[in-house]
Design an enzyme around this catalytic site. Structure first.
Site, PDB file in Angstrom:
ATOM      1  N   ASP A  52     -12.887   5.571   2.791  1.00 52.39           N
ATOM      2  CA  ASP A  52     -11.442   5.629   3.049  1.00 52.39           C
ATOM      3  C   ASP A  52     -11.015   7.064   3.361  1.00 52.39           C
ATOM      4  OD1 ASP A  52      -8.696   5.653   2.952  1.00 52.39           O
ATOM      5  OD2 ASP A  52      -8.511   4.614   1.036  1.00 52.39           O
TER       6      ASP A  52
ATOM      7  N   ASP B 153       0.881  -1.166   0.000  1.00 55.95           N
ATOM      8  CA  ASP B 153       0.000   0.000   0.000  1.00 55.95           C
ATOM      9  C   ASP B 153       0.920   1.217   0.000  1.00 55.95           C
ATOM     10  OD1 ASP B 153      -1.640   2.130   0.630  1.00 55.95           O
ATOM     11  OD2 ASP B 153      -2.162   1.422   2.649  1.00 55.95           O
TER      12      ASP B 153
ATOM     13  N   LYS C 252       2.507  11.590  -3.082  1.00 49.32           N
ATOM     14  CA  LYS C 252       1.609  10.804  -3.926  1.00 49.32           C
ATOM     15  C   LYS C 252       0.590  11.704  -4.630  1.00 49.32           C
ATOM     16  CE  LYS C 252      -1.711   6.998  -3.535  1.00 49.32           C
ATOM     17  NZ  LYS C 252      -2.260   6.020  -2.587  1.00 49.32           N
TER      18      LYS C 252
ATOM     19  N   GLU D 194      -7.393   0.474  -4.629  1.00 49.05           N
ATOM     20  CA  GLU D 194      -7.385   0.429  -3.160  1.00 49.05           C
ATOM     21  C   GLU D 194      -8.687  -0.100  -2.556  1.00 49.05           C
ATOM     22  OE1 GLU D 194      -6.122   4.393  -2.218  1.00 49.05           O
ATOM     23  OE2 GLU D 194      -4.073   3.983  -2.886  1.00 49.05           O
TER      24      GLU D 194
END
Ligand code: AMP
Length: 607
Positions: free
Chosen positions: A194, A9, A71, A172
């Site tokens: 999330d 991850d 990211k 994800e």
């Protein structure tokens, strides 16, 4: 023995690596001793890299020598909008690379984003190698469901630099659903909520016969735990003595102290109804060096009131995803929580109220994605055929036709893998070459879409306009890579291209960075191996003590179980000594794990 494939991850705030052991997914601890690796990279005074916890420590002393949350820029092009967005999101300089890629500046050096990601991935690879006592080359990496081709490719590029082959990129939310075990017997709709440190994503999956289809996704990429921390920071600033407030709000060291205290308070409020906050040394560290303190208490109720605008934004995203999926929130079958922020009671309550059901909490929310990646990696190794991971096309794909229009072949949200075909006729009479441009986007006009590339079919059978039919076939893979094939039907003349997004780095740089990373990894590998051998020796000594203890108790209270326990430890110790003498690091690592389990009394060894 088969080479392990690890699940990674690569997160905005934290990253993690996992594997399946004894049929169960587990996180691989970092060599620094944590479960998660902060996605923070720094360069120390010698210009050496520091990653994860060590980089967080470096940030305390040299805030301009570290970068985090990169990211957000992975696989993006450097545009004025991005630059503006970057300014509001991160304090470090974000600059353009030679191909229009995004780079960051730290400690006076400029690094491509893919290199920063590669450093994080490289660290996780080393953690996995230390765990297995052997080289690891293959991985499954998770990406946000709405990552486009460029972002997916940049993730692969980063992995390549880190010496990792990506056997599959997995969305994800799909990984989270796998970690929650939805590939086993569950049928229905699963909502993945999330909320991480910097981003918020909501996805709705349809699960049927172990196949996952991402039905709709949405999110807010500037909403996460950091924003909740900032609400507390602003409240703390308001309590700073008037004569210091301006200086404190401009001083990076003071702001960092306030942010650390705010985050700690937020975590405390997950457990308790009130948190005490005490921050000292607030003032102008570079100039006047006059300092003040803040001592206060924050209740959970007041934190929830402070967070109200943020919780409203969370709910707005949920509403829009439900609308896109044409679903009533109360018809969702399971709600899965992902991301550290979903531990916050307010967030759990919001979710429970909105969906009319308690969310599932069986998996640690900040581990779910890595664990799911490991499940997928394990499945690919064993090719068990479960969990096909059916995802959807994130954007529509089509062919440019006359009048500047686009003829759509694959619509947004179509399940992938998918094959679509259509017949076209070259526009001009008598032409010997046909260019078939391929577009991605939702507009019916070419110039409002993104051109992915084109297929050029040469040596066409010369015919009058409209008389040479061409068949165009789009094949979109489960990872969103598009293969386009054009065939002249009258002659069978065929041309094909694979439309992958441009690599984000100039030619040659990937190889150079890869070589740099490999030499770093090799040096680290030697240090890690020495440390592992040292620790293994100590473990064997502790094992000897345990063996003597078990022997004594077996003599005092003889039983078949006591004898078996002695035999088990002795076998492990003997195997360990032989492996150590033979330099068999993989066997040492395996025995170390079993011995550690025995010594901590957690479970029986597998023998
Ligand atoms: P992630 O990106 O999933 O690692 O999530 C990180 C975010 O979760 C950060 O903003 C953390 O402050 C927050 N977080 C992690 N654990 C807790 C906790 N126990 N209580 C409140 N927030 C937490």
């Amino acid at each position: 023995m088969q080479e392990p494939v690890i699940g990674i991850d690569l997160g905005t705030t934290n990253s993690a690596v996992a594997t399946v052991e004894d049929g169960r997914p587990r996180l691989i601890p970092s060599r620094a001793g944590g479960r998660l690796t902060p996605s923070v990279v720094g360069l120390n005074r010698n210009g050496d890299r520091v990653v994860g916890q060590a980089a967080q420590v470096l940030a305390e002393e040299q805030p301009d020598a570290v970068v985090w949350a990169t990211k957000r820029f992975l696989g993006r092009r450097y545009t004025p909008e991005l630059m503006q967005q970057a300014r509001s999101l991160v304090p470090y300089p974000v600059v353009a690379g030679p191909t229009g890629d995004v780079r960051v500046k730290l400690a006076g050096r400029v690094l491509p984003i893919t290199q920063v990601s590669a450093m994080i991935l490289g660290e996780l690879k080393l953690d996995a190698q230390a765990h297995f006592g052997r080289e690891v080359h293959k991985c499954v990496i998770t990406v946000p469901a709405n990552f486009d081709d460029n972002q997916r490719n940049a993730t692969r590029e980063a992995a390549g630099i880190a010496g990792l082959e990506v056997v599959r990129l997995v969305n994800e939310p799909t990984a989270a659903a796998l970690a929650y075990g939805l590939s086993r017997g569950f049928e229905g709709s699963a909502l993945v909520f999330d909320l991480g440190g910097g981003t918020f994503d909501v996805s709705i999956l349809d699960v049927k016969n172990g196949v996952f289809e991402v039905r709709a996704t949405g999110g807010d990429h500037s909403l996460g735990g950091e924003d909740f921390d900032q609400r507390i920071v602003q409240w703390l600033l308001a309590q700073v003595d008037d004569s210091y407030r301006d200086a404190v709000s401009r001083d990076p060291t003071s702001l960092r102290r306030l942010k650390v205290a705010a985050e700690a308070a937020k975590r405390e409020l997950t457990e308790f109804a009130e948190a005490t906050i005490s921050v000292t040394g607030l003032g102008d560290h570079a100039g006047s060096r006059r300092f003040t303190d803040v001592e206060t208490a924050l209740t959970r109720d007041f934190f929830e009131a402070l967070s109200e605008p943020l919780s409203r934004r969370c709910l707005e995203v949920c509403q829009s995803v439900m609308a896109e999926a044409r679903m009533d929130p109360r018809t969702v079958d399971v709600v899965l929580l992902v991301g550290g922020m979903t531990r916050v009671p307010l967030v759990r309550r919001l979710v429970a109220d909105f969906f009319g059901r308690q969310p599932s909490t069986d998996v640690h929310p900040d581990e779910a994605v890595a664990l799911g990646a490991a499940v997928q990696a394990d499945e690919l190794v064993r090719q068990s055929g479960q969990a096909l991971l059916l995802d959807v096309a994130s954007q529509s794909l089509g062919v440019g036709v006359l009048g500047g229009r686009v003829k759509r072949l694959i619509a947004k949200n179509t399940g992938v893998p998918v094959v679509a075909r259509d017949i076209f006729f070259p526009g001009t009479a008598g032409q010997s070459e046909a260019r078939i441009p391929v577009y991605q986007g939702e507009s019916e006009f070419q110039d409002e879409n993104h051109k992915l590339g084109e297929v050029v079919l040469k040596n066409l059978h010369v015919a009058a306009r409209g008389e040479t039919p061409l068949e165009v076939v789009f094949e979109l893979s489960s990872e969103g890579i598009l293969a386009v094939k054009a065939t002249e039907l009258t002659t069978g003349n065929m041309e094909a291209v694979r439309l992958e997004a441009r690599p984000s780095l100039p030619h040659g740089e990937v190889e150079k960075l890869g070589a740099e990373q490999a030499s770093y990894a090799q040096e680290q590998g030697v240090v890690d191996a020495q440390r592992a051998a040292e620790m293994f020796r100590k473990l064997l000594e502790r094992g000897e003590k345990l063996s003597r203890l078990l022997q004594r108790s077996a003599q005092e209270n003889p039983s078949p179980e006591a004898e078996a326990a002695v035999g088990n430890v002795q076998r492990l110790l003997e195997g360990g000594r032989t492996a150590l003498d033979a330099g068999d690091t993989a066997q040492c690592a395996r025995i170390a794990r079993q011995l550690t389990q025995l010594l901590s009394g957690r479970s029986e060894s597998r023998g």
